[in-house]
Scaffold this active site. Structure first.
Site, PDB file in Angstrom:
ATOM      1  N   GLU A   1      -6.689   8.404   7.016  1.00 55.51           N
ATOM      2  CA  GLU A   1      -6.868   9.148   7.971  1.00 55.51           C
ATOM      3  C   GLU A   1      -7.360  10.682   7.879  1.00 55.51           C
ATOM      4  OE1 GLU A   1      -3.899   6.393  10.810  1.00 55.51           O
ATOM      5  OE2 GLU A   1      -3.386   8.606  10.441  1.00 55.51           O
TER       6      GLU A   1
ATOM      7  N   TYR B   1      -3.609   1.908  16.265  1.00 57.66           N
ATOM      8  CA  TYR B   1      -2.392   2.024  17.127  1.00 57.66           C
ATOM      9  C   TYR B   1      -2.649   1.849  18.563  1.00 57.66           C
ATOM     10  CZ  TYR B   1      -0.064   3.317  12.694  1.00 57.66           C
ATOM     11  OH  TYR B   1       0.374   3.421  11.423  1.00 57.66           O
TER      12      TYR B   1
ATOM     13  N   ASN C   1      -7.404   1.767  10.502  1.00 59.82           N
ATOM     14  CA  ASN C   1      -5.910   1.886  11.002  1.00 59.82           C
ATOM     15  C   ASN C   1      -6.050   1.816  12.591  1.00 59.82           C
ATOM     16  OD1 ASN C   1      -5.262   2.449   8.168  1.00 59.82           O
ATOM     17  ND2 ASN C   1      -4.683   4.404   8.556  1.00 59.82           N
TER      18      ASN C   1
ATOM     19  N   GLU D   1      -3.100  -0.095   8.305  1.00 59.59           N
ATOM     20  CA  GLU D   1      -2.032   0.491   9.245  1.00 59.59           C
ATOM     21  C   GLU D   1      -2.176  -0.153  10.624  1.00 59.59           C
ATOM     22  OE1 GLU D   1      -0.838   4.530   9.599  1.00 59.59           O
ATOM     23  OE2 GLU D   1      -1.430   5.061   7.561  1.00 59.59           O
TER      24      GLU D   1
ATOM     25  N   ARG E   1       0.869  -1.245  -0.074  1.00 55.89           N
ATOM     26  CA  ARG E   1      -0.119  -0.115   0.104  1.00 55.89           C
ATOM     27  C   ARG E   1       0.875   1.234  -0.021  1.00 55.89           C
ATOM     28  NH1 ARG E   1      -2.473   2.827   4.945  1.00 55.89           N
ATOM     29  NH2 ARG E   1      -3.911   4.450   3.792  1.00 55.89           N
TER      30      ARG E   1
ATOM     31  N   HIS F   1      -2.609  11.073   1.158  1.00 56.22           N
ATOM     32  CA  HIS F   1      -1.815  10.915   2.694  1.00 56.22           C
ATOM     33  C   HIS F   1      -1.344  12.302   2.963  1.00 56.22           C
ATOM     34  CE1 HIS F   1      -0.132   7.431   5.227  1.00 56.22           C
ATOM     35  NE2 HIS F   1      -0.102   8.640   5.853  1.00 56.22           N
TER      36      HIS F   1
END
Length: 478
Positions: free
Chosen positions: A170, A301, A299, A377, A81, A125
């Site tokens: 995002e 984290y 995504n 991600e 990606r 992005h």
């Protein structure tokens, strides 16, 4: 969920990928007609990035892409990606494309396909052409038409060979870190502008989907990648639950509401009513944003822990989104962000795979039932060092990946249609305002020589990609 001693295997068609973005890796910022993006301007502004570091050279992927693709193939990845630099394709953000810019991506796609690696293209992005920001940027309505034109150009150029497409990466960061807290480019600090930007990102996404569909074969898959937050209240008190709802609206509902459900949360309007009446939302906008999608990227984290703020609450926000005296959460000054307990990465983010499982199941069951999901991600930054033998051992990252991939597999076992996982990131790179101080890569980059050295985690992840099963939790070397 299988016990740790039981092999954790994934479906045969599962995509094992890695992700990057253009400004973080390409370099060559003045070559072949490319003009500055907002991140060129921001990183060259004193005090905006750590050490004044920029993406001028980054890791020179523009000139080394063939070696980088060969490295992916050696590791066994079957998907990659990457994002397109808008100002490399349309230097002013409008008008005809620069073919030299498109040719780079044509060569990259051809190289990937030759090595059996499936390309996944992200159109945006965060690197808006500076001329579009000078005209007002995402808070101004004209941007939605500029994005649609750009999407059509790239779709026509690559749609015959690229089947996986992502409109935006995002959008929360674009709107609220770029225009609210100012820790991302363009560095503006206007809460109303951040809400206007969020809305125009929604509309641009919808127009972008329509433009791609008009320019590409029907077989292609179109998605968006959201960094939806797993928002948890610190207690079950009514005040803390209300605080969590407010942040959930600002982090999640502001995008998945229009994109997936065709409506903004009414509670979002109420929470921000002291700032704006949302009159910038025009008739038909939300319907435009609510285009049918073929997949959804998530995504993840770390989770977010919030509660109601005390009247005398003060001090920095522990929301993990950089230091600024301006909040990225418009209308949420009455919310306090808490540090979640547990082990942390170099970013200060708590390691919690349960949050990834929770996120997947929410979208699989509530927000996007029936829509294929991809983890576009997931990864961790650590203070990686090369040893005397020229190797980079990162057992912490292996443990991180093992835990989060097990969470993905658990979600699949519970019925979630997760079809792929993209490690962030393929290699160490320019980490936005943090400069080169945070290493997320599975591949170590010497920033002086730009030599690439796969870390232990790269070999571990590559073994998972080749076999479709998670290797044991041991450091794997070449």
């Amino acid at each position: 969920m299988p016990e740790p001693t039981t092999p954790v295997t994934f479906p045969p068609a599962f995509l094992w990928g890695a992700a990057t973005s253009a400004y973080q890796i390409e370099g060559a910022v003045r070559e072949d007609g490319r003009t500055p993006s907002i991140w060129d301007t921001f990183s060259h502004t004193p005090g905006k990035t750590a050490g004044g570091e920029t993406g001028d050279i980054a890791v020179d992927h523009y000139h080394r892409y063939r070696d980088d693709v060969a490295l992916m193939a050696d590791l066994g990845l079957n998907s990659y990606r990457f994002s397109i630099s808008w100002s490399r394709v349309q230097p002013t953000g409008r008008g005809p494309a620069i073919q030299r810019g498109l040719d780079f991506y044509r060569r990259l796609v051809d190289e990937l396909l030759e090595k059996g690696i499936k390309p996944a293209v992200t159109l945006y992005h965060w690197d808006l052409p500076q001329e579009l920001e000078d005209a007002g940027g995402w808070p101004e309505r004209d941007i939605v038409h500029r994005f649609a034109e750009y999407a059509r150009i790239v779709g026509e150029a690559l749609g015959d060979r690229v089947e996986q497409w992502i409109t935006l990466n995002e959008p929360w960061c674009t709107a609220f870190l770029g225009y609210g807290s100012g820790v991302h480019a363009p560095g503006r600090t206007d809460p109303v502008a951040s809400l206007r930007a969020a809305h125009h990102l929604n509309v641009a996404h919808g127009l972008g989907v329509a433009a791609l569909r008009s320019a590409m074969p029907a077989r292609n898959s179109i998605a968006v990648s959201l960094n939806s937050s797993v928002v948890r209240p610190i207690s079950n008190s009514p005040e803390d639950l209300a605080a969590a709802r407010k942040i959930d609206d600002l982090a999640n509902g502001v995008f998945h509401g229009p994109m997936l459900h065709g409506a903004y949360p009414e509670s979002l309007f109420a929470a921000t009513s002291s700032l704006t009446d949302w009159s910038f939302v025009q008739d038909g906008d939300v319907a435009t944003a609510n285009q049918p999608l073929d997949a959804l990227g998530l995504n993840y984290y770390t989770p977010t822990l919030v509660g109601a703020a005390d009247a005398d609450a003060s001090g920095p926000r522990a929301d993990g989104h950089g230091a600024s005296s301006h909040s990225p959460w418009p209308g949420a000054d009455d919310v306090l962000f808490h540090q979640t307990p547990g082990e942390r990465t170099e970013m200060g983010w708590t390691i919690d795979p349960t949050g990834l499982h929770e996120l997947i199941m929410r979208y699989a069951r509530e927000e996007a039932p029936g829509l294929p999901l991809y983890i576009t991600e997931n990864g961790a930054a650590y203070d990686d060092k090369m040893d005397a033998d020229g190797r980079v051992h990162d057992p912490e990252r292996i443990a991180y990946l093992h835990g989060h991939l097990r969470a993905v597999r658990r979600a699949i076992a519970e019925g979630a249609d997760v079809r792929g996982y993209y490690l962030w990131s393929l290699m160490d790179n320019f980490e936005w305002a943090y400069g080169y101080g945070k290493r997320f890569g599975a591949v170590y980059v010497d920033y002086v020589t730009l030599a690439r050295t796969p870390k232990s985690s790269a070999y571990w992840y590559g073994q998972a990609a080749k076999t479709g099963a998670l290797p044991p939790l041991v450091t794997t070397s070449a």
